[in-house]
Design a protein around this motif. Structure first.
Motif, PDB file in Angstrom:
ATOM      1  N   GLU A 123       0.735  -1.241   0.143  1.00 13.77           N
ATOM      2  CA  GLU A 123       0.094   0.062  -0.075  1.00 13.77           C
ATOM      3  C   GLU A 123       0.876   1.203   0.070  1.00 13.77           C
ATOM      4  N   PRO A 124       0.867   2.242  -0.956  1.00 13.12           N
ATOM      5  CA  PRO A 124       1.581   3.303  -0.901  1.00 13.12           C
ATOM      6  C   PRO A 124       1.361   4.189   0.392  1.00 13.12           C
ATOM      7  N   LYS A 125       2.550   4.783   0.635  1.00 10.84           N
ATOM      8  CA  LYS A 125       2.658   5.847   1.759  1.00 10.84           C
ATOM      9  C   LYS A 125       2.339   7.314   1.280  1.00 10.84           C
ATOM     10  N   THR A 126       1.849   8.158   1.770  1.00  9.08           N
ATOM     11  CA  THR A 126       1.523   9.464   1.681  1.00  9.08           C
ATOM     12  C   THR A 126       2.402  10.601   2.590  1.00  9.08           C
ATOM     13  N   VAL A 127       3.100  11.584   1.606  1.00  8.58           N
ATOM     14  CA  VAL A 127       3.760  12.622   2.425  1.00  8.58           C
ATOM     15  C   VAL A 127       3.089  13.900   1.656  1.00  8.58           C
ATOM     16  N   THR A 128       2.922  14.934   2.404  1.00  6.17           N
ATOM     17  CA  THR A 128       2.352  16.131   1.745  1.00  6.17           C
ATOM     18  C   THR A 128       3.752  17.116   2.061  1.00  6.17           C
ATOM     19  N   ILE A 129       3.935  17.795   0.793  1.00  4.92           N
ATOM     20  CA  ILE A 129       5.025  18.845   0.458  1.00  4.92           C
ATOM     21  C   ILE A 129       4.502  20.214   0.350  1.00  4.92           C
ATOM     22  N   ASN A 130       4.947  21.156   1.258  1.00  3.42           N
ATOM     23  CA  ASN A 130       4.482  22.561   1.198  1.00  3.42           C
ATOM     24  C   ASN A 130       5.369  23.158   0.314  1.00  3.42           C
ATOM     25  N   CYS A 131       5.130  23.855  -0.885  1.00  2.00           N
ATOM     26  CA  CYS A 131       5.851  24.577  -1.749  1.00  2.00           C
ATOM     27  C   CYS A 131       5.564  25.937  -1.596  1.00  2.00           C
ATOM     28  N   THR A 132       6.455  26.770  -1.978  1.00  2.00           N
ATOM     29  CA  THR A 132       6.641  28.495  -1.911  1.00  2.00           C
ATOM     30  C   THR A 132       5.717  28.918  -2.964  1.00  2.00           C
ATOM     31  N   ASN A 133       5.447  28.413  -4.109  1.00  4.54           N
ATOM     32  CA  ASN A 133       4.800  28.896  -5.365  1.00  4.54           C
ATOM     33  C   ASN A 133       4.546  27.650  -6.304  1.00  4.54           C
ATOM     34  N   LYS A 134       3.819  28.266  -7.426  1.00  2.00           N
ATOM     35  CA  LYS A 134       3.364  27.339  -8.279  1.00  2.00           C
ATOM     36  C   LYS A 134       4.798  26.859  -9.074  1.00  2.00           C
ATOM     37  N   GLU A 135       5.766  27.774  -9.447  1.00  2.00           N
ATOM     38  CA  GLU A 135       6.982  27.297 -10.147  1.00  2.00           C
ATOM     39  C   GLU A 135       7.663  26.208  -9.130  1.00  2.00           C
ATOM     40  N   ASP A 136       7.723  26.477  -7.981  1.00  2.00           N
ATOM     41  CA  ASP A 136       8.465  25.493  -7.076  1.00  2.00           C
ATOM     42  C   ASP A 136       7.937  24.161  -7.025  1.00  2.00           C
ATOM     43  N   ALA A 137       6.308  24.310  -7.216  1.00  2.00           N
ATOM     44  CA  ALA A 137       5.824  23.086  -6.915  1.00  2.00           C
ATOM     45  C   ALA A 137       5.914  22.090  -8.127  1.00  2.00           C
ATOM     46  N   LYS A 138       5.825  22.780  -9.500  1.00  2.00           N
ATOM     47  CA  LYS A 138       6.027  21.977 -10.727  1.00  2.00           C
ATOM     48  C   LYS A 138       7.736  21.539 -10.706  1.00  2.00           C
ATOM     49  N   THR A 139       8.664  22.318 -10.211  1.00  2.00           N
ATOM     50  CA  THR A 139       9.952  21.784 -10.146  1.00  2.00           C
ATOM     51  C   THR A 139      10.192  20.775  -9.502  1.00  2.00           C
ATOM     52  N   ILE A 140       9.543  20.678  -8.202  1.00  2.00           N
ATOM     53  CA  ILE A 140       9.672  19.396  -7.251  1.00  2.00           C
ATOM     54  C   ILE A 140       8.974  18.345  -7.921  1.00  2.00           C
ATOM     55  N   SER A 141       7.676  18.369  -8.213  1.00  2.00           N
ATOM     56  CA  SER A 141       7.169  17.480  -8.948  1.00  2.00           C
ATOM     57  C   SER A 141       7.891  16.703 -10.048  1.00  2.00           C
ATOM     58  N   ASP A 142       8.193  17.541 -10.848  1.00  2.00           N
ATOM     59  CA  ASP A 142       8.925  17.110 -12.270  1.00  2.00           C
ATOM     60  C   ASP A 142      10.147  16.323 -11.576  1.00  2.00           C
ATOM     61  N   SER A 143      10.916  16.601 -10.858  1.00  2.00           N
ATOM     62  CA  SER A 143      12.117  16.124 -10.267  1.00  2.00           C
ATOM     63  C   SER A 143      11.823  14.704  -9.573  1.00  2.00           C
ATOM     64  N   LEU A 144      10.541  14.688  -9.109  1.00  2.00           N
ATOM     65  CA  LEU A 144      10.477  13.431  -8.273  1.00  2.00           C
ATOM     66  C   LEU A 144       9.969  12.406  -9.355  1.00  2.00           C
ATOM     67  N   LYS A 197       8.589  20.529   4.198  1.00  2.00           N
ATOM     68  CA  LYS A 197       8.976  21.592   3.342  1.00  2.00           C
ATOM     69  C   LYS A 197       9.476  21.141   1.819  1.00  2.00           C
ATOM     70  N   SER A 198       9.333  21.922   0.894  1.00  2.00           N
ATOM     71  CA  SER A 198       9.753  21.368  -0.403  1.00  2.00           C
ATOM     72  C   SER A 198      11.412  21.239  -0.379  1.00  2.00           C
ATOM     73  N   ASP A 199      12.364  22.263   0.374  1.00  2.00           N
ATOM     74  CA  ASP A 199      13.893  22.109   0.477  1.00  2.00           C
ATOM     75  C   ASP A 199      14.015  20.959   1.093  1.00  2.00           C
ATOM     76  N   GLU A 200      13.109  20.318   1.990  1.00  2.00           N
ATOM     77  CA  GLU A 200      13.485  18.977   2.706  1.00  2.00           C
ATOM     78  C   GLU A 200      13.413  17.795   1.863  1.00  2.00           C
ATOM     79  N   ILE A 201      12.535  17.673   0.997  1.00  2.00           N
ATOM     80  CA  ILE A 201      12.195  16.563   0.204  1.00  2.00           C
ATOM     81  C   ILE A 201      13.315  16.366  -0.928  1.00  2.00           C
ATOM     82  N   LYS A 202      13.931  17.390  -1.236  1.00  2.00           N
ATOM     83  CA  LYS A 202      15.159  17.543  -2.027  1.00  2.00           C
ATOM     84  C   LYS A 202      16.190  16.577  -1.694  1.00  2.00           C
ATOM     85  N   THR A 203      16.416  16.449  -0.204  1.00  2.00           N
ATOM     86  CA  THR A 203      17.462  15.496   0.314  1.00  2.00           C
ATOM     87  C   THR A 203      17.086  14.239   0.290  1.00  2.00           C
ATOM     88  N   ALA A 204      15.856  13.965   0.015  1.00  2.00           N
ATOM     89  CA  ALA A 204      15.312  12.297  -0.084  1.00  2.00           C
ATOM     90  C   ALA A 204      15.557  11.907  -1.460  1.00  2.00           C
TER      91      ALA A 204
END
Length: 613
Positions: free
Chosen positions: A294-315, A361-368
């Motif tokens: 069963e997949p696990k879920t984590v919510t990531i708070n982003c600073t703006n739309k561009e930040d959200a797109k960048t993080i999502s694309d990277s993931l 936070k979005s900066d924290e998920i980058k380290t994962a």
């Protein structure tokens, strides 16, 4: 002074030594074709001698030997060659994946061919050239529209197939994650077994061979570093993830009791959500890459739309997450600033394991994010000149494929908006002067891409709606607009500047073109731009160069790797000729020791039976 019984003992020990050497030779011969087997050698040494140890010894001529014994079974292995092989295996894995996918991309474009986009572009412009000569003929209009439809379909097909290649690369990442976790668990188990055997004073050569085989397989997935510890155990680390900014736990620990080690998990989805102007990402992942869990879920708070797109694309591109032994994602959080003498400014980083439903936070998920295809200061310290592993290949090749998809979008936008502008006599998408569009996204021409571009079905149903003249009163024989569409063949546009075009107005601004003359028929091109056909040709040439380079790198790397493997075989491999020669030597030595025992037996018989007389 040594007696006959001492001589008997020496011969007995000699038999044991030669028997052990024969057993070792037999083991080598039996594993002559076993992959990864390192030949072994029985190392013999003299046993402790008699005499000469004190002034009370009766031996005055010196120490008397007591024979030999096998002190160890030595594994013939060169650790430096192992390091070289694993280093080149990592590079080879990356190059092979690139070669494989770029070859498939070349096949998708299929250039040059009679059915490729380049050929269809030429036929499209030729058909409108012919239409300008006989615009009154419905057959000429039908041919032109069919060529337009064929070109749009080719763009759709090519983009769809490229998207499938991206999906395939991501699915391979999931398989790689499961393989890596399995390999790491096996290496960890072997580490414990090896430590246990070494603890009782023995050398587990076959277990170490098995571990080395697994390390070779692991090194083809991504770069690793190996530290040898006591009792032949190893610390295995991920190369590029030991920097002060993002240090992760060892993949395998030398200590059998240390359960803090890193594993990998797989991103299922990274959906962007917006609420009252705030952007978050709902990250779902499968622990340890197990899709049945069963997949696990984590919510990531982003600073703006561009930040959200960048993080999502990277993931979604990298797909691999750093996790603990259970597959739960771990992040590094910056703590207090520290200032050691060797570094004027660093920070302490603590590792935090995320629970299902956590928010970060979005900066924290980058380290994962386990990103290994390029250097990223937020994520790793990977050397861009030493990209290693199949995982890096699968992550990096997606970037290349997406770049070709962007170029196809630029071509589709350049073609569709310029044709629609001439057809309607308008650079403003909100005013089409009552004329039908040639290319649409299925509804209108907002946000046309290579994936959604299609021929307006209204024109196919009634070809008379195709506007060929300068005005509606020009007459059916007027073909100025058809000729203007044909002239797009040489129209220069700023193709590389066409990014994320949403409508015809923004296209004109980014492409650097405008109408020239009355009735908005002829387009004025950009001075420094390029035509659609020339731009596509450049794309194909670039692809050809990249694919050729990937193939060449793969072939050259394979040669380097094979040479190193041959060097390793020359050191560690089993030579049947050499083993048979050794066997003859050990057989003669065994026979000689047996003869000594026989001689001692005869001497003892003389002594014992002679005393009876």
């Amino acid at each position: 002074m040594a007696g006959l019984f001492d001589t008997f003992t020496i011969a007995k020990r000699g038999l044991n030594v030669q028997q052990g050497a024969i057993n070792t030779t037999s083991h080598n011969i039996a594993n002559a074709n076993t992959e990864g087997f390192s030949r072994q050698r029985a190392v013999s040494s003299t046993t402790r001698p008699f005499g000469g140890m004190s002034r009370f010894d009766t031996c005055t001529v010196g120490q008397v030997g007591t024979g030999a014994e096998i002190s160890s079974i030595q594994r013939i292995r060169d650790s430096f060659i192992d390091y070289q092989v694993r280093n080149e295996l990592g590079k080879s894995g990356n190059f092979e994946v690139q070669d494989k996918f770029l070859y498939q991309v070349e096949s998708i474009f299929g250039e040059p061919s009679d059915s490729g986009i380049q050929q269809l572009l030429g036929e499209f412009f030729d058909s409108f050239q012919e239409l300008s000569k006989t615009p009154e003929k419905s057959s000429a209009r039908t041919v032109a529209l069919q060529k337009a439809s064929a070109l749009a379909n080719a763009l759709n097909y090519t983009t769809t197939q490229l998207e499938k290649q991206v999906t395939d690369a991501q699915e391979l990442l999931q398989m790689n994650i499961k393989d890596v976790n399995t390999l790491l668990d096996q290496i960890n188990d072997l580490n414990k077994q090896i430590a246990g055997v070494c603890a009782v004073g023995q050398t587990p050569n076959d277990l170490m061979d098995s571990r080395d085989n697994l390390l070779d397989q692991l090194s083809s997935k991504f770069g690793i570093t190996i530290d040898r510890k006591e009792r032949e155990t190893l610390d295995v680390k991920a190369e590029g993830f030991q920097s002060k900014n993002n240090p992760i736990n060892n993949l395998v620990n030398s200590s059998p009791t240390d359960e803090n080690y890193t594993r990998l998990s797989y991103v299922k989805s990274a959906e962007i959500k917006e609420s009252s102007g705030n952007y978050t990402i709902e990250l779902k992942y499968h622990t340890l890459g197990n899709l049945n869990s069963e997949p696990k879920t984590v919510t990531i708070n982003c600073t703006n739309k561009e930040d959200a797109k960048t993080i999502s694309d990277s993931l979604m591109q990298n797909r691999v997450l750093i996790a603990d032994k259970n597959g739960d994602v771990t992040i590094r959080q910056k703590g207090a600033e520290i200032t050691p003498p060797t570094d004027p400014k660093t920070y302490h980083y603590s590792q935090v394991t995320l629970n299902d439903g956590d928010t970060i936070k979005s900066d924290e998920i980058k380290t994962a994010i386990f990103k290994v295809y390029e250097n990223d200061p937020d994520t790793n310290s990977v050397n861009d000149r030493q990209i290693k592993g199949e995982i890096a290949g699968n992550q990096g090749v997606q970037k290349n494929i997406k770049e070709y998809m962007v170029k196809l979008d630029q071509i589709a936008s350049g073609l569709a908006y310029s044709v629609n502008a001439i057809q309607t006599g308008s650079s403003d998408g909100t005013n089409n002067n009552g004329y039908e569009l040639v290319f649409t996204n299925g509804t209108n021409d907002d946000g046309i891409t290579s994936k959604n571009i299609t021929l307006n079905k209204n024109l196919l149903e009634d070809v008379s709606k195709l506007n060929c003249g300068s005005t509606s009163e020009s007459g059916e024989r007027a073909g100025e607009r058809a000729l203007a569409i044909a002239s797009i063949r040489t129209l220069k546009m700023n193709m590389s500047s066409i990014t994320d075009v949403k409508d015809r107005t923004s296209f004109f601004a980014e492409a650097g073109i405008s109408f020239n003359g009355a009735n908005n028929i002829t387009l004025q091109g950009s001075k420094e731009g390029t035509s659609v056909a020339a731009y596509y040709k450049d794309v194909i040439n670039t692809l050809g160069v990249q694919a050729e380079a990937a193939s060449r790198n793969s072939i050259n790397q394979d040669k380097i790797l094979q040479d190193l493997k041959m060097q390793r075989l020359s050191v560690s491999g089993v030579s049947l000729d050499e083993e048979m020669t050794n066997l003859i030597q050990f057989q003669h030595a065994y026979s000689a020791n047996a003869k000594i025992i026989s001689t001692v037996d005869e001497l003892l018989d003389v002594v014992i039976n002679g005393l009876k007389r």
